[in-house]
Design a protein around this motif. Sequence first.
Motif, PDB file in Angstrom:
ATOM      1  N   TRP A  83     -13.316  -0.516   4.982  1.00  0.00           N
ATOM      2  CA  TRP A  83     -13.082   0.231   6.143  1.00  0.00           C
ATOM      3  C   TRP A  83     -12.570  -0.603   7.245  1.00  0.00           C
ATOM      4  CZ3 TRP A  83     -12.062   4.883   6.297  1.00  0.00           C
ATOM      5  CH2 TRP A  83     -12.725   5.865   5.394  1.00  0.00           C
ATOM      6  N   THR A  86      -8.764  -1.423   6.165  1.00  0.00           N
ATOM      7  CA  THR A  86      -7.888  -0.123   6.647  1.00  0.00           C
ATOM      8  C   THR A  86      -7.828   0.019   8.016  1.00  0.00           C
ATOM      9  OG1 THR A  86      -9.193   0.811   4.524  1.00  0.00           O
ATOM     10  CG2 THR A  86      -7.983   2.346   6.200  1.00  0.00           C
ATOM     11  N   CYS A  89      -5.319  -2.166   9.249  1.00  0.00           N
ATOM     12  CA  CYS A  89      -4.059  -1.758   8.900  1.00  0.00           C
ATOM     13  C   CYS A  89      -3.445  -0.755   9.589  1.00  0.00           C
ATOM     14  CB  CYS A  89      -4.113  -1.609   7.344  1.00  0.00           C
ATOM     15  SG  CYS A  89      -2.523  -0.710   6.731  1.00  0.00           S
ATOM     16  N   VAL A 309      -1.072   2.517   5.131  1.00  0.00           N
ATOM     17  CA  VAL A 309      -2.256   2.493   5.094  1.00  0.00           C
ATOM     18  C   VAL A 309      -3.018   2.774   3.935  1.00  0.00           C
ATOM     19  CG1 VAL A 309      -4.337   3.981   6.510  1.00  0.00           C
ATOM     20  CG2 VAL A 309      -1.952   3.122   7.613  1.00  0.00           C
ATOM     21  N   ALA A 313      -5.095   0.281   1.544  1.00  0.00           N
ATOM     22  CA  ALA A 313      -6.563   0.642   1.084  1.00  0.00           C
ATOM     23  C   ALA A 313      -6.701   0.616  -0.183  1.00  0.00           C
ATOM     24  CB  ALA A 313      -6.641   1.951   1.745  1.00  0.00           C
TER      25      ALA A 313
END
Length: 380
Positions: A83, A86, A89, A309, A313
Amino acid sequence: MIVLLALAASTVPTGARLEAGLLQAEPVAKERSLRGGMAKRWPILARRVDLSHGERYTSTDWLTNFLSIPRSHVLERIGPHLWSQTGLCALVVLLHQHGLRFPTGSAMPHTLLGGFLSLLLAFRTNMAYNRFYAGRLNWGVVKNSCSDLALYAVTHVRPRSPALAERLLALVASFPPALACRCCCDESSAKLPLSQRQALSGAMETAAPSAALALCLKLRHALADVSRRGRLVPHASSAAAVVETQVEAEMLMQASRRVGSLVDALGSCESLLTTPVPLSYSRHTSRFLTIWCGTLPVVLVDALGWMTVPAVAFVSWCLFGIEEIGHLIEQPFRDEEALASAPALVSARRHYSYGLPVRRLGRLASEQVHAIAAAPAPRF
């Protein structure tokens, strides 16, 4: 993909058995109750692999493995790291959309370092798997040695000294659970059955640092008693008596070597338990992986935009998962009783997801010793 999942789910009736004996033999009512609890979230339930009958996961399990991703223990453990990457990002993409341009340059550094990162992760995971495999080999040695010692006690000691044979059998049956306690860092004998605690009585008063090593000491003393009693038994001077004496001496030496194998397995398990993979190796891998994934959005944002994204991820999930698998199996021993507070982690199909179920292995080895002891003597 959604249509394919829906079609596959509709072809698997609730409570039905998968073909070719893939499901573990269970009552239909129990299977339906299990599926009933999961039907609200997933259309089908991952099959239960019966490890005792040699079943394994195969390529046909791809759908159930895919659907179980949200319940993955690896995903749960890497969640905070994933997380954070992410979120970083998304921040990079958001700043890029508002006009901030990053000095991307070329993607060549990530391309070159990606190969080195792959090798580093592969070596790290391979080192962890070697430790897992070594732990399983040690437990195989323990089971075989205990079975051989039980056979020796039944066939060579019991006919001459039943009491001494029962003493040997009790000590041998107590060793696997005691080793399981040592592998779980539980040095007390409170969790052992009453008969095994009685076998340990007096042993912990010695200088032995663990119950398992104390049992090995008592086994040595018991074999020494067998040797002394064998020398006290008068033998005839016939050739048959001489051969019998030689056979008994050879079997006693073999039993003594089996006790030595138990000591070796105990020492190897303790080494695996107390000696980790070099910490600098783990730290550098984690730092390298974090920096590589953290700078990946800067390289991709110009070409992918907001699609950066999910792309980052997904890449982070793959790489972080490989790293976490190495952490999971680096310490190969797991205490099933310690997971009792989380019933989802102790189901039959997940015993080997987190390491070797040492208490279960110890119980099975002990039960095999008791089965050998209870077997009737053959009649010729």
